[in-house]
Scaffold this active site. Structure first.
Site, PDB file in Angstrom:
ATOM      1  N   THR A  65       1.095  -1.165  -0.353  1.00 21.52           N
ATOM      2  CA  THR A  65      -0.193   0.061   0.377  1.00 21.52           C
ATOM      3  C   THR A  65       1.146   1.193   0.018  1.00 21.52           C
ATOM      4  O   THR A  65       0.436   2.362  -0.392  1.00 21.52           O
ATOM      5  CB  THR A  65      -0.756   0.506   0.663  1.00 21.52           C
ATOM      6  OG1 THR A  65      -1.752  -1.123   1.068  1.00 21.52           O
ATOM      7  CG2 THR A  65      -2.248   1.374   1.176  1.00 21.52           C
ATOM      8  N   GLN A 116      -4.714 -22.112  18.018  1.00 21.98           N
ATOM      9  CA  GLN A 116      -5.459 -20.587  17.528  1.00 21.98           C
ATOM     10  C   GLN A 116      -6.131 -19.426  18.746  1.00 21.98           C
ATOM     11  O   GLN A 116      -6.610 -18.741  18.006  1.00 21.98           O
ATOM     12  CB  GLN A 116      -6.632 -21.661  17.192  1.00 21.98           C
ATOM     13  CG  GLN A 116      -7.485 -22.253  18.395  1.00 21.98           C
ATOM     14  CD  GLN A 116      -8.567 -22.900  17.520  1.00 21.98           C
ATOM     15  OE1 GLN A 116      -9.558 -22.149  17.693  1.00 21.98           O
ATOM     16  NE2 GLN A 116      -8.655 -24.166  16.780  1.00 21.98           N
ATOM     17  N   SER A 148       0.955  -7.471  -1.570  1.00 16.70           N
ATOM     18  CA  SER A 148       1.477  -8.618  -0.766  1.00 16.70           C
ATOM     19  C   SER A 148       0.461  -9.714  -0.771  1.00 16.70           C
ATOM     20  O   SER A 148       1.050 -10.869  -0.415  1.00 16.70           O
ATOM     21  CB  SER A 148       2.446  -8.367   0.382  1.00 16.70           C
ATOM     22  OG  SER A 148       1.430  -7.836   1.209  1.00 16.70           O
ATOM     23  N   SER A 149      -0.588  -9.912  -1.406  1.00 18.97           N
ATOM     24  CA  SER A 149      -1.360 -11.240  -0.975  1.00 18.97           C
ATOM     25  C   SER A 149      -0.952 -11.679  -1.970  1.00 18.97           C
ATOM     26  O   SER A 149      -0.934 -12.828  -2.621  1.00 18.97           O
ATOM     27  CB  SER A 149      -2.506 -10.845  -0.972  1.00 18.97           C
ATOM     28  OG  SER A 149      -2.684  -9.767  -2.834  1.00 18.97           O
ATOM     29  N   THR A 163       1.325  -5.072   3.707  1.00 19.38           N
ATOM     30  CA  THR A 163       1.331  -5.246   5.518  1.00 19.38           C
ATOM     31  C   THR A 163       0.176  -6.571   5.696  1.00 19.38           C
ATOM     32  O   THR A 163       0.651  -7.859   6.473  1.00 19.38           O
ATOM     33  CB  THR A 163       0.115  -4.374   6.044  1.00 19.38           C
ATOM     34  OG1 THR A 163      -0.828  -4.265   5.740  1.00 19.38           O
ATOM     35  CG2 THR A 163       0.947  -2.547   6.024  1.00 19.38           C
TER      36      THR A 163
HETATM   37  N1  ASP Z   1      -2.979  -4.866   0.597  1.00 20.80           N
HETATM   38  C1  ASP Z   1      -1.776  -4.476   0.651  1.00 20.80           C
HETATM   39  C2  ASP Z   1      -1.401  -5.216   0.594  1.00 20.80           C
HETATM   40  O1  ASP Z   1      -0.137  -6.308   1.635  1.00 20.80           O
HETATM   41  C3  ASP Z   1      -1.730  -3.616   2.314  1.00 20.80           C
HETATM   42  C4  ASP Z   1      -1.001  -3.020   2.690  1.00 20.80           C
HETATM   43  O2  ASP Z   1      -0.018  -2.997   2.473  1.00 20.80           O
HETATM   44  O3  ASP Z   1      -2.028  -2.236   4.216  1.00 20.80           O
HETATM   45  O4  ASP Z   1       0.028  -5.399  -0.049  1.00 20.80           O
END
Ligand code: ASP
Length: 334
Positions: free
Chosen positions: A15, A272, A58-59, A89
């Site tokens: 992000t 968990q 990052s997904s 994140t």
């Molecule tokens: N979807 C974003 C990522 O992980 C979320 C972020 O960076 O806060 O790339």
């Protein structure tokens, strides 16, 4: 005058360097670089930025990205005092955990950061996060992988994403922070990992078949038994109830566990529950008789990473089983 610290920034995406488009937030080539040139702190250190060719949300992260980050750190290791990895994140805690185990013999700081709001947003948290990450990456006595986020420095293999919308995006509930960035910076050096091998010998993650299965009352338990019986796996992280408890009277599940272990699958028990650890307090948590290994208070991210890296190395399975409950890089409390 002291020489300026040399810091390498590996910019992978996330992000922080995204902009608003009609499809939603997307990484924009060159944007992060042009934005942070305005930061004063960059004058105190000697920064090089390696912007990755394919910036990702990052997904999208996978083993090939991890391999690239590890190789880039290893290839530049002797030329820099510290490393900052700019990362989304969503999977930052997974990457931090992988790097913690993969960068064996690390004796320099490797700091991951990113932000909840992009730098192009007026209220972005990215500015402080980048500044704190660069300051942390300049510390001589920090020999580990950490996440700098929301005025805290967290051990990489203990951190987890805890909020999608607060600036308080990461926490490490079973481990106190390594530093707090307030008016003064509190460096909690007593908690810093003491490196005992100052010779970086990285291990590249391979395509290991590790699965995490989380127990839930009802149908899920049957699904877990079915998966254990019908999937070719190297290891399983079983996310159990409370202090590591499983339904011991569910014979289908217990038999599936027994036979998977007999086939050589490594099964690790972690709780968990967000805070706390697997203990032997209950009859249903004394799982050693079954051959399940205690993951103590490891996070799911750390457990998956530890299994992936140990199984990617040339260590025997018997030795790996012994190492699971041992503290290697600060990831668990024995
Ligand atoms: N979807 C974003 C990522 O992980 C979320 C972020 O960076 O806060 O790339």
């Amino acid at each position: 005058m002291q020489n300026k610290k040399k810091i390498l920034i590996l910019y992978t995406g996330g992000t922080i360097g995204m902009d608003y488009t009609i499809d939603g937030l997307k990484p924009v080539v060159g944007l992060f670089n042009s934005q942070i040139q305005a930061l004063d702190i960059l004058r105190d250190v000697d920064i090089s930025i390696n912007e990755y060719e394919h910036l990702i949300d990052s997904s999208e992260i996978n083993i090939s990205h991890w391999q690239k980050i590890i190789i880039d750190i290893a290839n530049n290791y002797d030329s820099f005092d510290g490393f900052v990895i700019i990362h989304g994140t969503d999977t930052m805690a997974y990457t931090a955990s992988i790097l913690s185990f993969a960068l064996r013999g690390l004796d320099k700081p490797v700091i991951l950061t990113g932000s909840q709001l992009p730098l192009v947003h007026r209220r972005s948290d990215g500015w402080n996060n980048v500044i704190d990450a660069v300051v942390a990456a300049s510390q001589d006595d920090l020999h580990e992988v950490a996440i700098a986020f929301n005025s805290k420095l967290l051990r990489g293999c203990r951190a987890q994403k805890v909020s999608t919308y607060r600036f308080f995006g990461f926490d490490s509930v079973d481990e106190e922070p390594l530093a707090e960035f307030g008016i003064q910076i509190n460096w909690f050096t007593k908690r810093w990992f003491k490196a005992n091998n100052f010779n970086l010998t990285p291990i590249l993650p391979k395509d290991i078949k590790v699965l995490d299965l989380s127990l839930r009352p009802g149908f899920t338990t049957e699904f877990i038994a079915h998966t254990l019986n019908n999937t070719k796996l190297d290891a399983v992280v079983l996310q159990t109830y409370g202090s590591g408890n499983i339904p011991m009277h569910n014979t289908i599940l217990i038999e599936a566990i027994r036979s998977a272990i007999a086939r050589g699958v490594i099964i690790v028990n972690i709780t968990q529950v967000i805070e706390g650890r697997v203990s032997g307090d209950y009859a249903s948590s004394c799982l050693n008789g079954l051959g399940i290994i205690s993951g103590c208070d490891m996070t799911i991210e750390a457990t998956l990473a530890k299994l992936t890296i140990l199984l990617s190395s040339d260590i025997s399975r018997e030795k790996i089983k012994k190492l699971i409950s041992k503290n290697l890089v600060g990831e668990l409390t024995e």
